[in-house]
Write a protein that holds these residues in place. Sequence first.
Motif, PDB file in Angstrom:
ATOM      1  N   LYS A  35      11.546  -6.273   9.322  1.00 36.98           N
ATOM      2  CA  LYS A  35      11.999  -5.666   8.076  1.00 36.98           C
ATOM      3  C   LYS A  35      10.078  -5.268   7.538  1.00 36.98           C
ATOM      4  N   ASP A  36      10.529  -4.729   6.413  1.00 36.60           N
ATOM      5  CA  ASP A  36       9.459  -4.140   5.382  1.00 36.60           C
ATOM      6  C   ASP A  36       8.597  -3.459   5.739  1.00 36.60           C
ATOM      7  N   GLN A  37       8.664  -3.135   7.414  1.00 36.44           N
ATOM      8  CA  GLN A  37       7.532  -2.533   7.852  1.00 36.44           C
ATOM      9  C   GLN A  37       7.350  -1.375   7.578  1.00 36.44           C
ATOM     10  N   PRO A  38       5.182  -2.153   6.701  1.00 37.23           N
ATOM     11  CA  PRO A  38       4.609  -0.685   6.322  1.00 37.23           C
ATOM     12  C   PRO A  38       4.429   1.224   6.999  1.00 37.23           C
ATOM     13  N   THR A  39       3.846   0.928   6.128  1.00 38.95           N
ATOM     14  CA  THR A  39       3.881   2.546   7.040  1.00 38.95           C
ATOM     15  C   THR A  39       2.382   2.782   6.739  1.00 38.95           C
ATOM     16  N   TYR A  40       1.865   3.980   7.731  1.00 31.73           N
ATOM     17  CA  TYR A  40       0.632   3.639   7.870  1.00 31.73           C
ATOM     18  C   TYR A  40       0.157   4.588   6.820  1.00 31.73           C
ATOM     19  N   ASP A  41       0.119   5.493   6.218  1.00 31.32           N
ATOM     20  CA  ASP A  41      -0.599   5.878   4.827  1.00 31.32           C
ATOM     21  C   ASP A  41      -0.642   3.837   3.488  1.00 31.32           C
ATOM     22  N   ALA A  42       0.323   3.289   4.026  1.00 31.30           N
ATOM     23  CA  ALA A  42       0.393   2.087   3.464  1.00 31.30           C
ATOM     24  C   ALA A  42      -0.482   1.338   3.911  1.00 31.30           C
ATOM     25  N   MET A  43      -0.771   0.646   5.249  1.00 32.97           N
ATOM     26  CA  MET A  43      -1.879   0.640   6.161  1.00 32.97           C
ATOM     27  C   MET A  43      -3.031   1.140   5.873  1.00 32.97           C
ATOM     28  N   VAL A  44      -3.770   2.116   5.604  1.00 32.63           N
ATOM     29  CA  VAL A  44      -4.897   3.097   5.861  1.00 32.63           C
ATOM     30  C   VAL A  44      -5.302   2.542   4.067  1.00 32.63           C
ATOM     31  N   LEU A  45      -4.177   3.135   3.025  1.00 30.05           N
ATOM     32  CA  LEU A  45      -4.422   2.763   1.223  1.00 30.05           C
ATOM     33  C   LEU A  45      -4.537   1.165   0.935  1.00 30.05           C
ATOM     34  N   SER A  46      -4.636  -0.015   2.010  1.00 24.54           N
ATOM     35  CA  SER A  46      -4.497  -1.159   1.866  1.00 24.54           C
ATOM     36  C   SER A  46      -5.415  -1.414   2.640  1.00 24.54           C
ATOM     37  N   LEU A  47      -6.819  -0.703   3.426  1.00 22.80           N
ATOM     38  CA  LEU A  47      -7.855  -0.781   3.746  1.00 22.80           C
ATOM     39  C   LEU A  47      -8.534  -0.056   3.039  1.00 22.80           C
ATOM     40  N   LEU A  48      -8.261   1.302   2.797  1.00 24.36           N
ATOM     41  CA  LEU A  48      -9.391   1.491   1.269  1.00 24.36           C
ATOM     42  C   LEU A  48      -9.753   1.031   0.378  1.00 24.36           C
ATOM     43  N   LEU A  49      -8.832   0.408  -0.438  1.00 23.00           N
ATOM     44  CA  LEU A  49      -8.392  -0.268  -1.964  1.00 23.00           C
ATOM     45  C   LEU A  49      -9.324  -1.619  -0.991  1.00 23.00           C
ATOM     46  N   GLN A  50      -9.554  -2.187   0.232  1.00 21.17           N
ATOM     47  CA  GLN A  50     -10.023  -3.443   0.122  1.00 21.17           C
ATOM     48  C   GLN A  50     -11.666  -3.584   0.159  1.00 21.17           C
ATOM     49  N   ILE A  51     -12.036  -2.197   1.025  1.00 22.74           N
ATOM     50  CA  ILE A  51     -13.744  -1.127   1.107  1.00 22.74           C
ATOM     51  C   ILE A  51     -13.840  -0.941  -0.458  1.00 22.74           C
ATOM     52  N   TYR A  52     -12.744  -0.518  -1.812  1.00 26.83           N
ATOM     53  CA  TYR A  52     -13.523  -0.488  -2.585  1.00 26.83           C
ATOM     54  C   TYR A  52     -13.626  -1.555  -3.474  1.00 26.83           C
ATOM     55  N   GLY A  53     -13.140  -2.369  -3.279  1.00 28.04           N
ATOM     56  CA  GLY A  53     -13.411  -3.378  -4.167  1.00 28.04           C
ATOM     57  C   GLY A  53     -14.500  -4.292  -3.754  1.00 28.04           C
ATOM     58  N   ASP A  54     -15.102  -4.268  -1.729  1.00 22.58           N
ATOM     59  CA  ASP A  54     -16.308  -4.873  -1.743  1.00 22.58           C
ATOM     60  C   ASP A  54     -17.256  -3.936  -2.672  1.00 22.58           C
ATOM     61  N   VAL A  55     -17.455  -2.815  -2.658  1.00 18.95           N
ATOM     62  CA  VAL A  55     -18.755  -1.583  -2.971  1.00 18.95           C
ATOM     63  C   VAL A  55     -18.813  -1.170  -4.216  1.00 18.95           C
ATOM     64  N   LYS A  56     -17.786  -1.886  -4.729  1.00 22.24           N
ATOM     65  CA  LYS A  56     -17.167  -0.979  -6.485  1.00 22.24           C
ATOM     66  C   LYS A  56     -18.345  -1.870  -7.463  1.00 22.24           C
ATOM     67  N   ALA A  57     -18.740  -3.040  -7.203  1.00 21.88           N
ATOM     68  CA  ALA A  57     -20.034  -3.442  -7.541  1.00 21.88           C
ATOM     69  C   ALA A  57     -21.239  -3.236  -7.796  1.00 21.88           C
ATOM     70  N   LEU A  58     -21.635  -2.484  -6.833  1.00 24.33           N
ATOM     71  CA  LEU A  58     -22.894  -2.114  -6.051  1.00 24.33           C
ATOM     72  C   LEU A  58     -23.118  -1.020  -8.085  1.00 24.33           C
ATOM     73  N   PRO A  59     -24.605  -0.960  -7.669  1.00 29.75           N
ATOM     74  CA  PRO A  59     -24.744   0.893  -8.209  1.00 29.75           C
ATOM     75  C   PRO A  59     -24.372   2.110  -7.921  1.00 29.75           C
ATOM     76  N   LYS A  60     -23.618   3.303  -8.684  1.00 30.26           N
ATOM     77  CA  LYS A  60     -23.515   4.195  -8.360  1.00 30.26           C
ATOM     78  C   LYS A  60     -23.841   4.790  -7.258  1.00 30.26           C
ATOM     79  N   ASP A  61     -25.131   4.861  -7.011  1.00 29.37           N
ATOM     80  CA  ASP A  61     -26.231   5.835  -6.157  1.00 29.37           C
ATOM     81  C   ASP A  61     -25.444   5.157  -4.606  1.00 29.37           C
ATOM     82  N   ASP A  62     -25.182   4.073  -4.385  1.00 24.84           N
ATOM     83  CA  ASP A  62     -25.027   2.819  -3.410  1.00 24.84           C
ATOM     84  C   ASP A  62     -23.818   3.160  -2.782  1.00 24.84           C
ATOM     85  N   GLN A  63     -23.033   3.761  -3.603  1.00 22.26           N
ATOM     86  CA  GLN A  63     -21.411   3.173  -3.580  1.00 22.26           C
ATOM     87  C   GLN A  63     -21.098   3.775  -2.477  1.00 22.26           C
ATOM     88  N   GLU A  64     -21.349   5.021  -2.575  1.00 21.76           N
ATOM     89  CA  GLU A  64     -20.944   5.937  -0.689  1.00 21.76           C
ATOM     90  C   GLU A  64     -21.463   5.353   0.261  1.00 21.76           C
TER      91      GLU A  64
END
Length: 486
Positions: free
Chosen positions: A121-150
């Motif tokens: 029930k409520d099985q997430p799609t592949y895109d939803a899993m990838v999006l969750s991981l990308l948001l998690q990574i961006y949450g970890d690096v958004k506090a870094l300087p702009k040059d170090d975020q990439e």
Amino acid sequence: MPLNYSKWNQLELSDDSDIEGHPNVDKRSLIRWKQRDIHEKREIRKHRIEALTAEIACNNVLEPRLKRVRERVAGALGTGQGASAEDAEAGKTQTGLNFFQYLVDRLQTSPSPAAPPTNAKDQPTYDAMVLSLLLQIYGDVKALPKDDQEKGVLDGMEKHTKQLSEHTRKLQGELEVEIKEQKKHITSDDIKEGWESKYVPPKPTPPPIKNAITETAPTKTTSKTTTTTYEVLNPGPSSSPPAAAAAEDEDEEPEALPELTPALTRFSRLPLWDYSKSFFFIQNNRDVVVPGASDALLVAAFQAQSDGNAAYAKQCVHQSLLLQYCDKLGRDGVRVFFQKMIAGDKRAIPIFIKDVEDTYAHLITRAAAAEASDTNPNSTITFNVPDGPPPDDLVLEGPGTEDMDVEEVRKALMMRWTVFQGFSDKLKDALKDGTLEKINKVLADMEVAEAEDVVSKLDLAGIMSFAEGGIRDETGRGEDVDGEVE
């Protein structure tokens, strides 16, 4: 030869004789408990194997996508092909954080519905899993300087990709252990049917067509009766009943014609010269190739031609000859005939086409003769072949000629001579011979349209006519005239 019974060591029994239990608990209860425990563990293991297999399959889809996302952030260009968002046409030229932001927006606004094939029930799609991981990574690096975020995004992607790969290998190890444990014992799921012999009776032979004319004539059964005769003084009256009985035996009903079955009716509607469709129809309708089918089609062709439906009449002739050729080629005639025709045999096809055209031309003549015979049952076919143009001193003689106009008769005779002169030499000779068989042979060598035109001209000019018996004056040359000039 020694027998190997080692496979029976894999049997897991719930009523072993060496079972030990509590003295206050009966053995039957212990056996039932053990049996239930075996089945519960077996079901748990089965569900565990299914879950591990599904998770490994999902990880095998996600891991390549994460690697591709990291390559795009690192500077690789997109292909513009494929269904995944990381290689879509819209963002194939973007790289770095710009691509990262584009991918997040794309997955949020227009995600793909593709998902793991599970019933959860409520099985997430592949895109939803990838999006969750990308948001998690961006949450970890958004506090870094702009040059170090990439760089932080690249490190995060690499870290999670390695973790996913290690977790997949761990799951594969657990799956191998569960499968090995499952194969230790023989269960009902391992029972497979090796082979089974079932008798399938052949389909019954289709019955022949109703009123079909077969080669073997029906035998009449006769019964012998013993009669006692008595001598009487007046034997005359006793002879009348046998005479009446003999008269009843002589009265026989007219022979019924073969009739089309529903399958033959559909078969007769197939297009001309399309051998593949006819062969496919015969393969799926065995009741087409039966005794009397060809005759029934010819009867239908004759009726259609008499009704003015020439196209359907020729279709019936074509299908009838198909069945005749198949029958003449023997037991495997259907396959042999259609194999040659479908392959385009240069010798067989012209022969068959000529046979169809000749048979149809003959059918046209017979239908015309039957139509005239039906109009006047006492009529006979006659040929009024002119010897030359009408004479200058044309004289009309005989009863019924008083009111005739000599000039009109002259025009009619001249028109008959002109039509006759327009025919070929073969047809002229056949008409002079005065037999319908020779005329049919000449018409059979013509095209259908040409043959129909010739028959129409013969009838119009009065060269071939159907009239009552008697003496006909054919240009006023008869001595005993008892008819009329046509």
